[in-house]
Each structure stands twice: as C-alpha cells, then as structure tokens.
Design a protein around this motif. Sequence first.
Motif, PDB file in Angstrom:
ATOM      1  N   UNK A 169       0.897  -1.334   0.043  1.00  0.00           N
ATOM      2  CA  UNK A 169      -0.005   0.013   0.086  1.00  0.00           C
ATOM      3  C   UNK A 169       0.989   1.288   0.036  1.00  0.00           C
ATOM      4  N   UNK A 170       1.961   1.267   0.844  1.00  0.00           N
ATOM      5  CA  UNK A 170       2.906   2.313   0.867  1.00  0.00           C
ATOM      6  C   UNK A 170       3.680   2.482  -0.430  1.00  0.00           C
ATOM      7  N   UNK A 171       4.203   1.490  -1.041  1.00  0.00           N
ATOM      8  CA  UNK A 171       4.886   1.243  -1.992  1.00  0.00           C
ATOM      9  C   UNK A 171       4.223   1.911  -3.196  1.00  0.00           C
ATOM     10  N   UNK A 172       3.071   1.933  -3.307  1.00  0.00           N
ATOM     11  CA  UNK A 172       2.034   2.103  -4.470  1.00  0.00           C
ATOM     12  C   UNK A 172       1.913   3.654  -4.131  1.00  0.00           C
ATOM     13  N   UNK A 173       2.073   4.085  -3.131  1.00  0.00           N
ATOM     14  CA  UNK A 173       1.768   5.592  -3.056  1.00  0.00           C
ATOM     15  C   UNK A 173       2.879   6.407  -2.839  1.00  0.00           C
ATOM     16  N   UNK A 194      14.546  -1.487   8.195  1.00  0.00           N
ATOM     17  CA  UNK A 194      13.423  -1.818   7.306  1.00  0.00           C
ATOM     18  C   UNK A 194      12.174  -2.607   7.906  1.00  0.00           C
ATOM     19  N   UNK A 195      11.019  -2.353   7.757  1.00  0.00           N
ATOM     20  CA  UNK A 195      10.005  -3.055   8.063  1.00  0.00           C
ATOM     21  C   UNK A 195       9.394  -3.960   6.793  1.00  0.00           C
ATOM     22  N   UNK A 196       9.574  -5.346   7.024  1.00  0.00           N
ATOM     23  CA  UNK A 196       9.340  -6.130   5.899  1.00  0.00           C
ATOM     24  C   UNK A 196       8.040  -7.076   6.330  1.00  0.00           C
ATOM     25  N   UNK A 197       7.099  -7.090   5.478  1.00  0.00           N
ATOM     26  CA  UNK A 197       5.838  -7.906   5.247  1.00  0.00           C
ATOM     27  C   UNK A 197       5.955  -8.810   3.992  1.00  0.00           C
ATOM     28  N   UNK A 198       5.146  -9.761   3.906  1.00  0.00           N
ATOM     29  CA  UNK A 198       5.029 -10.690   2.744  1.00  0.00           C
ATOM     30  C   UNK A 198       5.056  -9.780   1.524  1.00  0.00           C
ATOM     31  N   UNK A 202       9.495  -1.479   3.667  1.00  0.00           N
ATOM     32  CA  UNK A 202       9.641  -0.220   3.602  1.00  0.00           C
ATOM     33  C   UNK A 202      11.018   0.353   4.530  1.00  0.00           C
ATOM     34  N   UNK A 203      11.697   1.260   4.139  1.00  0.00           N
ATOM     35  CA  UNK A 203      12.871   1.850   4.841  1.00  0.00           C
ATOM     36  C   UNK A 203      12.409   2.849   5.923  1.00  0.00           C
ATOM     37  N   UNK A 227       4.386   8.698   9.076  1.00  0.00           N
ATOM     38  CA  UNK A 227       4.113   9.559   7.898  1.00  0.00           C
ATOM     39  C   UNK A 227       5.075   8.934   6.776  1.00  0.00           C
ATOM     40  N   UNK A 228       4.624   8.640   5.541  1.00  0.00           N
ATOM     41  CA  UNK A 228       5.363   7.694   4.405  1.00  0.00           C
ATOM     42  C   UNK A 228       5.612   9.114   3.353  1.00  0.00           C
ATOM     43  N   UNK A 229       6.750   9.141   2.830  1.00  0.00           N
ATOM     44  CA  UNK A 229       7.072  10.095   2.169  1.00  0.00           C
ATOM     45  C   UNK A 229       8.187   9.832   1.338  1.00  0.00           C
ATOM     46  N   UNK A 230       8.406   9.799   0.044  1.00  0.00           N
ATOM     47  CA  UNK A 230       9.637   9.131  -0.958  1.00  0.00           C
ATOM     48  C   UNK A 230      10.406   8.003  -0.572  1.00  0.00           C
TER      49      UNK A 230
END
Length: 528
Positions: A169-173, A194-198, A202-203, A227-230
């Motif tokens: 969801x984050x990688x697509x935004x 990083x936080x990793x799920x299946x 995410x860094x 908050x997620x950015x770049x």
Amino acid sequence: MDELTKLKRKITTSFKLSGFVIRSENSAYLAEQLLPFDEAEREKWLTVITDNLQGQRLQTAQVERGALEKAINEINRVGLDEGETVFAVIDAFKVPRYHYNTQYKKFELNQEARCILARPALKAAHLRDRYAMLLQKTLRHELFAPQIIQGGVSTESQVKKFKLLYAENLLASSTVKEAVILGLLTQLKEGKFYLEDPTGSIELDLSATRFHSGFFCEGSFVLAEGSYNNGVLKVDGLGFPPAEPATSSRAFFGTQNSWGGDSLKLLKYSVRLQELENTNTEATLVFLSDVRLDNPVVLERLRMLFVGYDSCPPIAIVLMGPFAASNSNYHALSQHLTALGALATGCDELKKQTDLIIVPSCEDPTAPNILPRAPLPESLTSGLRKAWSRTICASNPCRLQYCTQQIVVCRLDLMAKFCRNTLHFPTDTDNIEQHFARTLICQNHLTPIHPIAMPVHWGYDAALWLYPLPDLVVIGDSCQSFSTTQHGCTVLNTGSFVKSKFAFKVYIPATHVIEDSEIPDDMTSLSA
C-alpha cells in the motif's frame, strides 16, 4: 515355588506375549502390586497394564520401572477419560505446528513432515507463519477492528481507530500522512532499518521515534506508526502487536490439542482435571537453573533439597543446565549425572512420586547452540535413570502439562541478548522485568530476536510459540530472578542456583502462587 515367584514368571510370560521385555527387579515390583488380588483380578490387571504400556509408545521393548509406575498411576486415576493425564512432559520436537487459514479464519494443523535439516523454503515460511499469527490477532484488536453498524448508524467508540496498511500500500503511493504497518524489523542494508511483510519492505526513519514498552530487537515484529514520503516511513511511534488473552486465542483452534501430548482434545477444557487441580492444593513444581554438578557445594545443597522434599514430594523437580563447566568432557558429565542420582539414596518417597526433569542448556554437550535443543542422550544419563527411575530428559525448551495448566520451560540467558540487541533500551530500568515479559507476551514467541543472536531450527519454530498464551513461562536466565503476570500469563525467571546462594522457585498450580525458596545451611528445613 512360592506364590510371588510364580506370579513373577506369569508377568514375564504375559509381557513377552505382548512384545515387551521386563527385567527381574521390575517384574518383582509389579508382582508385589498384584499379589493382594485373586487370580482373575491379576489377569485383568495384567491385560490393562500391557495395553497401557502399548499406548505409551515406548522407544524400546524394554519396560522400565518409570513406565510401569506411570501405567499403574494412570489406571488408578478416578473419573478421567482416555487420553487425560495429570502430568506430562512434551518434547519440543513433538509440538504440533499450526498455520492460520485466512479464508476460514481459524488455525489448522500442519501435518507436513519435519526434520532438522529443513528445506530452504522453510526459512521464509516459518516467519510468514509468525506474521500471520500476529496479524490475525492484531486485526481483531479494538484499535483496528472495523466499527460495528447497528440500524444503519455506526457505534462511535471513544477509542481512536486505525487502519492497518501493508508494505505494498505504501510502495504504491508517494505520500501517506497517517500510516500504521505491521512487519518484521530487519536491517537489509548496514545501518538502515526496514519493516518487512509478505508484500514488500519499507525503509524506516527512527530519528524521532517514540518507543513503547519492551525490547525492540532486529528479528521482532513491530507496529510502526508515522508518515510515509518518498519511499521512507518516518516513524513517530514503534510498538508491539497487541497482547491477547489465551481464552480469546483458543477460540480459533477449536477443541483440538494445540498444546501437544497424547490427548486428542485440549486438556484445558477437562472438567475432571480442573476439579483435581483445585482440590490438590499441596501439589507443587520445583524449578532450579544453572545447576552445576561439577561443584561439590551444589551437590551438597541438592542432597539437602532431596532430603527435605522426601516427606512432601512435589509433582516434579525441574533441573536446568549447564550441568558442568563448558570444558567438561562427555565422560565427566556422565559421572556428574550418576552422582546426582546417588544424592537421592534413601529418599524413597521422593523417587517414587516425583518426576526429575533434566533440561539442558546450550552449553551442555552433544547438541549445537540452536533451539529447540535435543535432550541429553540416554548414554549420558543411564546411571541417573538407574538410581531415579522417574527421570525424564527433556528438550530445551519443553512444555509441561499439569491438569489443565500449560507451562513452558526454557533454559536461555535471554535478558542479556535482549539488552545487547535492542534498538532502544527502556528508560525505566527499575521495571526491566516488565519490559522483558511484555516482549515475550506480545511477540508470542520465546526468541523474538535475529537468528544470528539465537538460531532456531526453521521446521520446529512452532515449539517456541507462546500462542495461545500459556499459564506459566519459566525462563532459566542467570540474571536476577523475578516473576510478573500480564494478560493472564506469568513469566518467571528462576535466576542462577549457584549465583543466588542456592535459591530456587516453587510453583503451586492450585493457587497460581510462586514462592521464593532457598536451601538452608542445615538439613532441618527448607526456608520459603
């Protein structure tokens, strides 16, 4: 020929016909038990006993004294159903493995064959299973559960609701102002977490993070809010998946035996065992760790312990290693264990009624520093078994079942590993044991830490699960002893038997009370 000798011969013949071999001293023991009965009753008892022995799944045809006593005790139990046992030790390599079925929203037994040298695919599979277990309980928590709509109107709660997102969801935004994600805390690049799920990774930016209670080690699963950015998640708060009471967790397993043992049904629901547990207020379990048998003073104190308990035998005495210095050889350890058995000479009631459970540490020989660790081999403990027939060599960790109570025992210096590997050390060091317990309870795992710090056999990772939460988790850590209860689960650290001036812990299942005890300088009493 006297009647006892004739009965011994009859026992030997009957056992041979059933495929068993029994030594003379054991047939004499059984003959003494059957002598008061008439001929017909003896025939009946022999049939029932051999049937029970076949149900015990003995490793060899040789029937030892402990197996005979177990058979007689189980037959004498009043009102218990088949498969119900008052006390059992469950090997880690026989703990059932479950996976969560997202379609039916329940846990299903994974019957795939397991082995020590597991397939490479299991390296990721066992982490996915842990993630699925933590995800399903997180989604049920009031912070993440969807609002209930009644009559077309949503029932607003005072608790702020969150929507759990996934890495994809984050990688697509490009930007997400309020993001909450559950994943594995890992360091994919040196110095970058990083936080990793299946679905992806995410860094993380942890420069301004507020850490909740617990030890946040690489290899644990965490909830990150920010908050997620770049391509970077700036983490405002980092916490653990919420804890869940065992009563809620068990609903997703049904009545099947998720704990382990011979029973098909979970004994937690046994009314008869619950009654027995409540009425047997004198039953106790004794725990000692760091029992170094190469120390003469330790042997002296253990002798006092055995003599002191001979008049009021506990259900079991659990001794955790290391049992000798790390440089001790195989033969020396065998001699030390034989000497341990000799300490109980004259303590006939203790040896008759109490199980002696031997749990090895990772420093003891014959197995690598990987969990779960196999029990000490029979060749090492033959002398001890001969002296104390109710000796049980357990794996590390192992599970105990007493009536309806579920107990996990693990010998591991875990506190030091947490302190060395955590990203953020708790500020309130006076409550360090609360952080320790919260880490285990929220992670639902004994070693939520990077495999470099504590390697785990991938195929047997389920043996380290604490889900549903057990009644008691006993950790044999050499740090300061403590006990604390959270969400209905008590976490107990025994401390070091040697370093604590020969202190140990006594657990009373009927009242869930833990007593601090120590061995006095004289043999007149045990202080508690």
